[in-house]
Design an enzyme around this catalytic site. Structure first.
Site, PDB file in Angstrom:
ATOM      1  CE1 TYR A  50       8.295  -3.556  13.465  1.00 18.13           C
ATOM      2  CE2 TYR A  50      10.085  -3.903  14.833  1.00 18.13           C
ATOM      3  CZ  TYR A  50       9.375  -3.986  13.577  1.00 18.13           C
ATOM      4  OH  TYR A  50      10.212  -5.206  12.576  1.00 18.13           O
ATOM      5  CG  ASP A  98      -3.757  -1.655   4.530  1.00 14.87           C
ATOM      6  OD1 ASP A  98      -3.166  -2.540   4.648  1.00 14.87           O
ATOM      7  OD2 ASP A  98      -4.245  -0.295   5.332  1.00 14.87           O
ATOM      8  CG  LEU A 112      -3.972 -10.667   1.084  1.00 13.18           C
ATOM      9  CD1 LEU A 112      -3.149 -10.055   0.027  1.00 13.18           C
ATOM     10  CD2 LEU A 112      -2.553 -11.328   1.815  1.00 13.18           C
ATOM     11  CG  ASN A 126      -0.341   0.272   2.364  1.00 13.07           C
ATOM     12  OD1 ASN A 126       0.691  -0.136   2.047  1.00 13.07           O
ATOM     13  ND2 ASN A 126      -1.153   0.097   4.095  1.00 13.07           N
ATOM     14  CB  THR A 166       7.154   2.154   5.824  1.00  9.99           C
ATOM     15  OG1 THR A 166       6.843   1.143   5.447  1.00  9.99           O
ATOM     16  CG2 THR A 166       7.246   3.312   6.814  1.00  9.99           C
ATOM     17  N   GLY A 167       6.775   1.767   1.917  1.00 10.47           N
ATOM     18  CA  GLY A 167       7.683   1.167   0.684  1.00 10.47           C
ATOM     19  C   GLY A 167       7.400   2.925  -0.949  1.00 10.47           C
ATOM     20  CB  SER A 206       5.946  -3.896   9.357  1.00 11.04           C
ATOM     21  OG  SER A 206       5.335  -3.084  10.291  1.00 11.04           O
ATOM     22  CE  LYS A 222       6.890  -6.995  12.163  1.00 15.94           C
ATOM     23  NZ  LYS A 222       6.704  -7.247  11.054  1.00 15.94           N
TER      24      LYS A 222
END
Ligand code: UDP
Length: 309
Positions: free
Chosen positions: A145, A56, A61, A32, A35-36, A75, A149
C-alpha cells in the site's frame, strides 16, 4: 463538470459522489466492488447525473464522451487488505493511477489522486507536514500500500510536470464515518462492532500507538476545496484530535454505552507508532477547518453501525 470517480462505491468515494452531485456535477462512478459496495450508491439509482461502470481501472479505463475531471479514489485501504489482496492494492495504485492519468491526457481533464498518511510510514516527527519524506519500510507487510501510493504520487507529479496534467494530491489521515465496511479490519469498525456486540475490544500492542481520527464530511469538504483550487503540491487532510488506541477504545465504549472489556493482543508488524497531520497547508491555501469533534463523529458512525451489526 463531468467527473470520472474511481472507487465511487467505496467509503470515501461514495461520499465524494454525493458531494459532487450536490454541487451540480455529473459523476461517472467506476468500481469493481473488490472493497466497495453497491449499497453505498444504491440511493443514486435513477439519478440522471450518475452513470455507473462496473470495471477494474487497474486493467483499463475508457470512458465515452467528454470528461472534465478524474478523481482516483479506488484502493483497498485496510491493513487486513494488504495481506488478503496485495496484488490488487499494488495494481490500483500503479497501473490504476497511470490509466486515470492517460484518460486525463486523452480528454484534457484535471486530476486528483487520493493518497495517504502511509506515505510517511512510521513517522519520526510529529505532527507530519507535507514536506516530510517519511520513514517507510519498502518491503514490509504494509509496503504494497505505502509504496503503491508513493508510486501513485510520483506518477501524478510526472504527468503534471511532463505531460501537462492539471493535478492535485490529497493525503488522507485516518478518516472514518458511515459506509465503512463493518469487517474491513480497521480499528474504527472493529472497536464499534465489538462494543455493539458486547465482545472484547481488541487492542493490538500495548495501546500507546496514536492515530488522529477525522470525520469523513470534513475530509470530503477539503477534497472539494482542493479540486476547485490550483494547488498542485500534496495537501494533508485529517484531525488534530490525536488519541492513543487505549483512549480511543474508551471513547468508543463511552459513545456506545457498552460494557465490553478491553483485551491486548500481539502488536501488528511495522504498525506506525504515531500519526497526526500538520494541516497548516489545508487551512492557509484552502481556508479549510474541520467542524466535527471526535465524539460527534463517533456518535453518527455508531448510529450507522447499529443498523448493520
Ligand atoms: N488496531 C487495534 N485493534 C484493532 C485494529 C487496529 O488496536 O482491532 C490498531 C492498529 O494496530 C493501529 C491502529 O489501531 O495501531 C489503527 O489501525 P487501522 O488498521 O485502523 O489503520 P492504520 O492507521 O494502521 O492504517
Amino acid at each position: 463538470m463531468r467527473i470520472v470517480l474511481t472507487g465511487g462505491a467505496g467509503f470515501l468515494g461514495s461520499h465524494l459522489a454525493d458531494r459532487l452531485l450536490a454541487e451540480g456535477h455529473e459523476v461517472v462512478i467506476v468500481d469493481n466492488y473488490i472493497t466497495g459496495s453497491p449499497a453505498n450508491i444504491s440511493h443514486l439509482s435513477g439519478n440522471r447525473n450518475v452513470q455507473v461502470l462496473d470495471l477494474d481501472c487497474s486493467k483499463s479505463l475508457t470512458v465515452d464522451g467528454p470528461v472534465d475531471f478524474v478523481a482516483h479514489f479506488a484502493s483497498p485501504a485496510s491493513p487486513d487488505d494488504f495481506k488478503r489482496i496485495p496484488f490488487d492494492v499494488l495494481r490500483v495504485g500503479s497501473h490504476g493511477t497511470e490509466n486515470c492519468l492517460e484518460l486525463c491526457v486523452a480528454k484534457g481533464a484535471k486530476f486528483i489522486f487520493a493518497s495517504t498518511s502511509e506515505v510517511y510510514g512510521d513517522p519520526l516527527i510529529s505532527p507530519q507536514p507535507e514536506s516530510y519524506w517519511g520513514n517507510v519500510n519498502p518491503n514490509g507487510p504494509r509496503s504494497v500500500y505505502d509504496e503503491a501510493k508513493r508510486f501513485g504520487e510520483a506518477t501524478t507529479m510526472a504527468y503534471h510536470r511532463f505531460r501537462g496534467v492539471d493535478s492535485r494530491i490529497i493525503r488522507f489521515f485516518n478518516t472514518y464515518g458511515p459506509r465503512m465496511r463493518l469487517d474491513d479490519g480497521r480499528v474504527v469498525p472493529n472497536f464499534i462492532s465489538q462494543a455493539l456486540r458486547g465482545v472484547p475490544l481488541t487492542i493490538y500492542g500495548d495501546g500507546t500507538n496514536t492515530r488522529s481520527f477525522g470525520f469523513y464530511a470534513d475530509a470530503i469538504d477539503c477534497v472539494y476545496r482542493l479540486m476547485m483550487s490550483d494547488v498542485h503540491d500534496p495537501v494533508n487532510i485529517g484531525s488534530q484530535e490525536e488519541r492513543t488506541m487505549l483512549e480511543f477504545a474508551q471513547a468508543v465504549l463511552r459513545v456506545t454505552g457498552s460494557s465490553s472489556e478491553i483485551v491486548y493482543m500481539e502488536a501488528a508488524e511495522d504498525d506506525p507508532k504515531q500519526r497526526r497531520p500538520d494541516t497548516t497547508r489545508a487551512r492557509e491555501l484552502l481556508g479549510w477547518e474541520p467542524t466535527t469533534s471526535l465524539d460527534e463523529g463517533l456518535a453518527k458512525t455508531v448510529e450507522y453501525f447499529r443498523g448493520i451489526v
